[in-house]
Write a protein that holds these residues in place. Structure first.
Motif, PDB file in Angstrom:
ATOM      1  N   ARG A   1       0.821  -1.217   0.000  1.00  0.00           N
ATOM      2  CA  ARG A   1       0.000   0.000   0.000  1.00  0.00           C
ATOM      3  C   ARG A   1       0.855   1.267   0.000  1.00  0.00           C
ATOM      4  NH1 ARG A   1      -4.372   0.305  -2.587  1.00  0.00           N
ATOM      5  NH2 ARG A   1      -5.869  -1.323  -2.038  1.00  0.00           N
ATOM      6  N   TRP A   2       2.081   1.177   0.503  1.00  0.00           N
ATOM      7  CA  TRP A   2       2.928   2.368   0.510  1.00  0.00           C
ATOM      8  C   TRP A   2       3.374   2.766  -0.896  1.00  0.00           C
ATOM      9  CZ3 TRP A   2       4.035   5.745   4.385  1.00  0.00           C
ATOM     10  CH2 TRP A   2       3.513   5.404   5.641  1.00  0.00           C
ATOM     11  N   GLY A   3       3.235   1.845  -1.849  1.00  0.00           N
ATOM     12  CA  GLY A   3       3.483   2.223  -3.235  1.00  0.00           C
ATOM     13  C   GLY A   3       2.513   3.287  -3.695  1.00  0.00           C
ATOM     14  N   ASN A   4       1.266   3.249  -3.175  1.00  0.00           N
ATOM     15  CA  ASN A   4       0.277   4.281  -3.497  1.00  0.00           C
ATOM     16  C   ASN A   4       0.729   5.644  -2.988  1.00  0.00           C
ATOM     17  OD1 ASN A   4      -2.206   1.862  -2.596  1.00  0.00           O
ATOM     18  ND2 ASN A   4      -1.491   2.336  -4.660  1.00  0.00           N
ATOM     19  N   PHE A   5       1.408   5.650  -1.841  1.00  0.00           N
ATOM     20  CA  PHE A   5       1.904   6.914  -1.290  1.00  0.00           C
ATOM     21  C   PHE A   5       2.925   7.553  -2.225  1.00  0.00           C
ATOM     22  CE2 PHE A   5       5.403   8.750   1.378  1.00  0.00           C
ATOM     23  CZ  PHE A   5       4.773   9.951   1.643  1.00  0.00           C
ATOM     24  N   PHE A   6       3.887   6.756  -2.679  1.00  0.00           N
ATOM     25  CA  PHE A   6       4.925   7.304  -3.551  1.00  0.00           C
ATOM     26  C   PHE A   6       4.387   7.697  -4.915  1.00  0.00           C
ATOM     27  CE2 PHE A   6       7.437   4.859  -0.454  1.00  0.00           C
ATOM     28  CZ  PHE A   6       8.317   5.849  -0.056  1.00  0.00           C
ATOM     29  N   ASN A   7       3.319   7.016  -5.359  1.00  0.00           N
ATOM     30  CA  ASN A   7       2.705   7.365  -6.644  1.00  0.00           C
ATOM     31  C   ASN A   7       1.634   8.441  -6.525  1.00  0.00           C
ATOM     32  OD1 ASN A   7       4.287   5.554  -7.988  1.00  0.00           O
ATOM     33  ND2 ASN A   7       2.646   4.138  -8.512  1.00  0.00           N
ATOM     34  N   SER A   8       1.354   8.900  -5.295  1.00  0.00           N
ATOM     35  CA  SER A   8       0.290   9.883  -5.046  1.00  0.00           C
ATOM     36  C   SER A   8      -1.029   9.427  -5.672  1.00  0.00           C
ATOM     37  CB  SER A   8       0.685  11.261  -5.598  1.00  0.00           C
ATOM     38  OG  SER A   8       1.785  11.784  -4.901  1.00  0.00           O
ATOM     39  N   GLU A   9      -1.443   8.212  -5.301  1.00  0.00           N
ATOM     40  CA  GLU A   9      -2.669   7.632  -5.835  1.00  0.00           C
ATOM     41  C   GLU A   9      -3.431   6.942  -4.707  1.00  0.00           C
ATOM     42  OE1 GLU A   9      -1.351   4.768  -8.698  1.00  0.00           O
ATOM     43  OE2 GLU A   9      -0.500   3.432  -7.171  1.00  0.00           O
ATOM     44  N   ALA A  10      -4.637   6.478  -5.024  1.00  0.00           N
ATOM     45  CA  ALA A  10      -5.465   5.742  -4.064  1.00  0.00           C
ATOM     46  C   ALA A  10      -5.685   6.534  -2.769  1.00  0.00           C
ATOM     47  CB  ALA A  10      -4.853   4.376  -3.761  1.00  0.00           C
ATOM     48  N   PHE A  11      -5.860   7.839  -2.906  1.00  0.00           N
ATOM     49  CA  PHE A  11      -6.124   8.673  -1.731  1.00  0.00           C
ATOM     50  C   PHE A  11      -7.627   8.889  -1.600  1.00  0.00           C
ATOM     51  CE2 PHE A  11      -4.805  11.154  -5.412  1.00  0.00           C
ATOM     52  CZ  PHE A  11      -5.905  11.988  -5.626  1.00  0.00           C
ATOM     53  N   GLY A  12      -8.019   9.496  -0.489  1.00  0.00           N
ATOM     54  CA  GLY A  12      -9.443   9.673  -0.209  1.00  0.00           C
ATOM     55  C   GLY A  12      -9.955  11.054  -0.544  1.00  0.00           C
ATOM     56  N   ARG A  13     -11.075  11.381   0.051  1.00  0.00           N
ATOM     57  CA  ARG A  13     -11.704  12.680  -0.181  1.00  0.00           C
ATOM     58  C   ARG A  13     -10.891  13.797   0.480  1.00  0.00           C
ATOM     59  NH1 ARG A  13     -16.048   9.509   1.749  1.00  0.00           N
ATOM     60  NH2 ARG A  13     -15.921  10.636   3.723  1.00  0.00           N
ATOM     61  N   PRO A  14     -11.130  15.045   0.090  1.00  0.00           N
ATOM     62  CA  PRO A  14     -10.451  16.168   0.750  1.00  0.00           C
ATOM     63  C   PRO A  14     -10.747  16.191   2.240  1.00  0.00           C
ATOM     64  CG  PRO A  14     -11.490  16.904  -1.276  1.00  0.00           C
ATOM     65  CD  PRO A  14     -11.976  15.500  -1.044  1.00  0.00           C
ATOM     66  N   THR A  15      -9.750  16.613   3.035  1.00  0.00           N
ATOM     67  CA  THR A  15      -9.914  16.658   4.485  1.00  0.00           C
ATOM     68  C   THR A  15      -8.994  17.702   5.081  1.00  0.00           C
ATOM     69  OG1 THR A  15      -9.846  15.349   6.530  1.00  0.00           O
ATOM     70  CG2 THR A  15      -8.164  14.879   4.886  1.00  0.00           C
ATOM     71  N   ASN A  16      -9.329  18.136   6.285  1.00  0.00           N
ATOM     72  CA  ASN A  16      -8.462  19.015   7.059  1.00  0.00           C
ATOM     73  C   ASN A  16      -8.013  18.345   8.350  1.00  0.00           C
ATOM     74  OD1 ASN A  16      -8.206  21.417   5.489  1.00  0.00           O
ATOM     75  ND2 ASN A  16     -10.353  21.870   5.924  1.00  0.00           N
TER      76      ASN A  16
END
Length: 288
Positions: free
Chosen positions: A142-157
């Motif tokens: 799943r950390w591959g998604n982090f490096f690719n900036s993908e599979a993220f969720g909705r906007p949040t603060n």
């Protein structure tokens, strides 16, 4: 801004670890390779503790890798065919991301069924030895998604918000900078499931509990899928069938099947059906 937020905003160096001339080593590939190596070692160690030949798990790992990765890509491409039909050159570009764990599980399961039949061993016994490695590999991958900036969720603060570069944002959220780090949610959930499976395995090994064959595989189906259902609800890039998220449909089906399997084992007290008749099995543990 908290230090945690800063870490999420600036820690990702992008998808490429380093480049050497025309060749590039990508984080995604490195993480998948690491997950496979760690998973094989773990499965073989668990096999030894069950007095099972670890070479059997090593052979199975080759089958799983050769089937799971192409199946994961094929699954993703089929459900995103409108996009890939316009750029067929990107169909094999797996290094850019775009694989589906459910596709990998389907492909790996089919390969394991054939392997079990050829080796005359129980698919459920194999699965019990593989699922701890599988869920750990999912946590790492799943950390591959982090490096690719993908599979993220909705906007949040939220304080643990994840910064996404403009070119990676969905058009409807182009003016938002921070999103739910769903890769992190799933990675942590998978680590929790891994801990549960390993705890049950070693409790059974020490005879503090008595697990029937297939129990760990069924618990994996239920526990992983339960997490995927709620995490998928945050994501902005889900594979869809009309208004329905495919991953949620598959996960809910897996939960139902897993619960039915556990009821079959412990309430009806019957062994799970297998691809190999009991008299043909070459090794066995707790097969009642």
């Amino acid at each position: 801004m908290s230090s945690l937020t800063l870490a999420f905003q600036f820690a990702s160096p992008g998808p490429i670890l380093f480049e050497l001339g025309p060749f590039a080593i990508r984080w995604y590939g490195l993480l998948i390779a690491s997950a496979v190596l760690i998973g094989v070692s773990l499965s073989q160690d668990l096999a030894k503790r069950r007095n099972v030949n670890p070479d059997l798990l090593g052979d199975l790992a080759i089958w799983l890798v050769l089937s799971a990765i192409p199946a994961a890509r094929l699954y993703y491409v089929l459900f995103e065919w409108e996009q890939y039909s316009k750029r067929p050159d990107q169909i094999i570009a797996i290094w850019n991301g775009g694989i589906a764990i459910h596709g990998a599980i389907i492909g790996g399961t089919l390969a394991a069924l054939i392997f079990a039949r050829l080796k005359k061993v129980s698919i459920w016994q194999l699965a019990d030895l593989v699922v701890p490695s599988l869920i750990l590999g999912q946590a790492i991958g799943r950390w591959g998604n982090f490096f690719n900036s993908e599979a993220f969720g909705r906007p949040t603060n939220m304080p643990w918000k994840l910064y996404i570069p403009p070119q990676q944002r969905p058009l409807e959220f182009i003016n938002f900078e921070y999103f739910h780090p769903t890769f992190l949610y799933e990675s942590l959930w998978n680590l929790m499931v891994f801990g549960i499976l390993m705890t049950l395995f070693f409790r059974d090994l020490k005879k503090r509990s008595h697990l029937k064959v297939g129990t760990l595989a069924l618990i994996y189906m239920v526990a992983y899928s339960a997490g995927r259902v709620w995490i998928e609800g945050f994501r902005t890039d889900s594979l869809m069938i009309g208004p329905l998220r495919i991953a949620q449909i598959v996960s809910l089906s897996a939960i139902a099947l897993g619960l039915l399997g556990l009821a079959w084992l412990y309430l009806l007290r019957r062994p799970l059906p297998d691809v190999v008749p009991p008299e043909e099995q070459r090794w066995d543990y707790r097969s009642d």
